[in-house]
Design an enzyme around this catalytic site. Structure first.
Site, PDB file in Angstrom:
ATOM      1  N   GLY A  30       0.925  -1.149  -0.038  1.00 38.40           N
ATOM      2  CA  GLY A  30      -0.031   0.020  -0.332  1.00 38.40           C
ATOM      3  C   GLY A  30       0.885   1.164   0.088  1.00 38.40           C
ATOM      4  N   THR A  32       1.627   4.058   1.673  1.00 38.25           N
ATOM      5  CA  THR A  32       2.252   4.646   2.752  1.00 38.25           C
ATOM      6  C   THR A  32       3.241   3.323   3.274  1.00 38.25           C
ATOM      7  OG1 THR A  32       0.333   4.246   4.106  1.00 38.25           O
ATOM      8  CG2 THR A  32       0.871   6.581   3.231  1.00 38.25           C
ATOM      9  N   ASN A 165      -0.763  12.216  -3.690  1.00 33.91           N
ATOM     10  CA  ASN A 165      -1.070  10.829  -4.106  1.00 33.91           C
ATOM     11  C   ASN A 165      -2.513  10.892  -4.485  1.00 33.91           C
ATOM     12  OD1 ASN A 165      -0.171   8.500  -5.295  1.00 33.91           O
ATOM     13  ND2 ASN A 165       0.226   7.404  -3.362  1.00 33.91           N
ATOM     14  N   TYR A 166      -2.814  11.618  -5.421  1.00 35.96           N
ATOM     15  CA  TYR A 166      -4.405  11.761  -6.027  1.00 35.96           C
ATOM     16  C   TYR A 166      -4.981  10.487  -6.738  1.00 35.96           C
ATOM     17  CZ  TYR A 166      -8.526  13.460  -8.152  1.00 35.96           C
ATOM     18  OH  TYR A 166      -9.773  13.821  -8.855  1.00 35.96           O
ATOM     19  N   GLY A 226       8.026  10.467 -13.306  1.00 35.58           N
ATOM     20  CA  GLY A 226       8.430   9.279 -13.866  1.00 35.58           C
ATOM     21  C   GLY A 226       9.699   9.312 -14.223  1.00 35.58           C
ATOM     22  N   ASP A 257       6.585   5.314  -4.370  1.00 34.04           N
ATOM     23  CA  ASP A 257       6.534   5.320  -2.993  1.00 34.04           C
ATOM     24  C   ASP A 257       8.044   5.019  -2.533  1.00 34.04           C
ATOM     25  OD1 ASP A 257       3.763   5.376  -3.386  1.00 34.04           O
ATOM     26  OD2 ASP A 257       3.491   3.118  -3.497  1.00 34.04           O
TER      27      ASP A 257
END
Length: 306
Positions: A30, A32, A165-166, A226, A257
């Protein structure tokens, strides 16, 4: 006074990846948690706490056990009777991934259900990290509780890092996402946005526009893009830090992440923003060469120190 630990707040899910015919590999990941995984690998001397809420089912127990085996605790995070973790599956087209989620009743949505426990988890931390996904899975009251706890930790000396992180599908509408993310930026010391996300949410035309907009609230902004350079904005100056091209990536899951984890580990170790971004790029490049979101600790350390 802030302590030596690092804490990350959010949702760790069951991850199905590496499909071969009808067979899948199950792991835990995930956004986080992926960041904390890298941060912990690269900051071994710092206690690591994943702040969330967990179920009492076998999968939740396995998740907590996996954390413990790798030196990551859950502090005072609540265990919710009858709850369970969310689940997602990764499907790949080449190295590019897409996700299918089952998370509507995930235990992590109750991570702010005990405000005292949440605040306790954030005490004596050198760094507290959370994301826009953390905000998105909470209702309005829980989101307020979370930001109050983060504000309290910041006032006590913790460094606060935030990745917007939309993910549109997690929000009621674009406006509610904008409002919540701007509120979170108001209690943030280091922001780690991704340009395509910011372009989609706020209409930014360039990474510089993102950096300048976020600079209204945050003193240190790193705009990921990116394979394009990361843009570092700090104290009114802008610097591009080139990314590392990987000719044959295996799986891009968790790259951003892991960049965040590498960057924050480097900053906590005393490196400046440009050096931290260079190390973070190397970490991200290593992660896209393995399947799933979590690269082995040795892989992350070798990339960080190369």
């Amino acid at each position: 006074m802030a302590g030596n630990g690092v804490a990350s707040i959010g949702e760790c899910m069951l991850e199905l990846s590496g499909q071969t015919g009808p067979n899948w590999r199950m792991g835990f990941a995930g956004d986080t948690f992926n960041t904390l995984w890298a941060l912990h690998a690269l900051s071994e001397d710092r206690p690591a706490t994943y702040v969330s809420a967990f179920g009492d089912d076998p999968f939740s127990q396995g998740q907590i056990g996996f954390f413990a085996e790798n030196g990551i605790g859950i502090g005072s995070s609540p265990v919710i009777l009858g709850a369970r973790p969310g689940l997602y599956a990764i499907t790949l087209t080449g190295a590019e991934r897409s996700f299918t989620y089952w998370r509507g009743d995930a235990a992590a949505r109750q991570l702010a259900s005990d405000p005292a426990a949440l605040s306790k988890n954030l005490e004596n931390q050198a760094l507290v990290y959370f994301s826009g996904i953390t905000l998105a899975i909470l209702d309005d009251a829980s989101r307020k509780t979370l930001l109050e706890a983060v504000t309290k930790a910041r006032a006590a000396g913790s460094l606060i890092a935030f990745d917007p992180n939309y993910r549109p599908r997690l929000w009621r509408n674009r406006e509610s996402a904008q409002a919540a993310i701007v509120e979170a930026l108001g209690v943030t010391d280091i922001a780690l946005p991704t340009f395509p996300d910011e372009q989609m949410l706020f209409g930014d035309e360039t990474p510089r526009a993102t950096a300048e907009r976020l600079g209204q609230w945050v003193g240190e902004v790193i705009v990921k893009n990116g394979e394009q350079p990361a843009l570092i904005a700090e104290s009114g100056t802008l610097h591009d830090v080139p990314a590392i091209h990987v000719a044959a990536p295996v799986d891009t899951t968790g790259a951003g992440d892991s960049f965040n984890g590498g960057y924050l580990a480097a900053r906590l170790a005393g490196h400046g923003p440009q050096e931290a971004a260079s190390r973070a790029h190397r970490v991200a490049a290593a992660v896209v060469q393995v399947r799933g979101a979590l690269a082995p600790f040795e892989t992350l350390r070798a990339a960080f120190d190369s």
